[in-house]
Enzyme design. Structure first.
Site, PDB file in Angstrom:
ATOM      1  N   HIS A   1       0.826  -1.207   0.000  1.00  0.00           N
ATOM      2  CA  HIS A   1       0.000   0.000   0.000  1.00  0.00           C
ATOM      3  C   HIS A   1       0.857   1.253   0.000  1.00  0.00           C
ATOM      4  CE1 HIS A   1       0.660  -1.351   4.168  1.00  0.00           C
ATOM      5  NE2 HIS A   1       0.580  -0.083   4.537  1.00  0.00           N
TER       6      HIS A   1
ATOM      7  N   HIS B   1       1.006   5.099   1.196  1.00  0.00           N
ATOM      8  CA  HIS B   1       0.447   6.123   2.082  1.00  0.00           C
ATOM      9  C   HIS B   1       0.502   7.473   1.379  1.00  0.00           C
ATOM     10  CE1 HIS B   1       0.682   3.727   5.896  1.00  0.00           C
ATOM     11  NE2 HIS B   1       1.625   3.098   5.224  1.00  0.00           N
TER      12      HIS B   1
END
Ligand SMILES: [Zn+2]
Length: 148
Positions: free
Chosen positions: A106, A108
Site C-alpha cells: 500500500h 500512504h
C-alpha cells in the site's frame, strides 16, 4: 499454511470484500483509495491494489504506475480540501524492517503541516554523512548489474 502474508489474514482484503467498514474515496478495476484508520494526520489515505499483493514485487507494474498517478490526484484533493495540508508525503513500507505492518502492499498519502511532529527519525552522526566516490561507484555497479 496461514502466514502474516496470506490473504486469509489480510485486513485490506477484508475491506475489499466488504467484510470490514471503510471510508472509501475512490476505486476502479485496479485499485482502491480509502481513509487510514490510524492516521498520522487527518486526511491520511491509503492507495492499495484491488488484489492481494503482499510486497511491492507482487504488484503489477501497470498497477503501481496507476497508484502513483492516483496519489498525485489525491495530493491535489488534500491541498484543496481545507484540511491542514501544507505538503504531502508519499510513503511505501516494503518489508517488516521498513515498517510494513499490513502485508498487502500500500501507498500512504500523508498530508503534512508545520509542527505536526511527524517525520523520519535519524541519527545525525550516523545517517546523511557524505559518502566517498569510490564506494558510490561500487554501489552503482552492483545495482546496474542487478537491474533488468
Ligand atoms: Zn490483501
Amino acid at each position: 499454511m496461514s502466514t502474516k502474508e496470506s490473504k486469509e489474514n489480510c485486513v485490506f482484503c477484508k475491506i475489499l470484500a466488504g467484510e470490514s467498514p471503510v471510508s472509501m474515496i475512490y476505486e476502479d478495476e485496479q485499485l482502491a483509495v480509502f481513509v487510514d484508520l490510524f492516521p498520522v494526520n487527518e486526511g491520511h489515505l491509503l492507495v492499495i491494489p484491488k488484489y492481494h499483493a503482499p510486497y511491492m514485487k507482487d504488484v503489477q507494474a501497470e498497477t503501481l504506475q496507476h497508484m502513483i498517478s492516483i496519489a498525485q490526484k489525491m495530493n491535489a484533493a488534500l491541498r484543496a480540501s481545507g484540511l491542514p495540508c501544507e505538503g504531502v508525503n508519499l510513503f511505501m513500507a516494503d518489508g517488516e524492517v521498513a515498517g510494513q505492518e499490513v502485508f498487502h502492499s500500500h501507498l500512504h498519502v500523508i498530508p503534512r503541516f508545520r509542527g505536526d511532529g511527524f517525520g523520519f527519525r535519524y541519527d545525525r552522526a550516523r545517517h546523511f554523512r557524505q559518502s566517498d566516490r569510490s564506494r558510490m561507484d561500487e554501489i552503482a555497479e552492483v545495482l546496474k548489474n542487478g537491474f533488468s
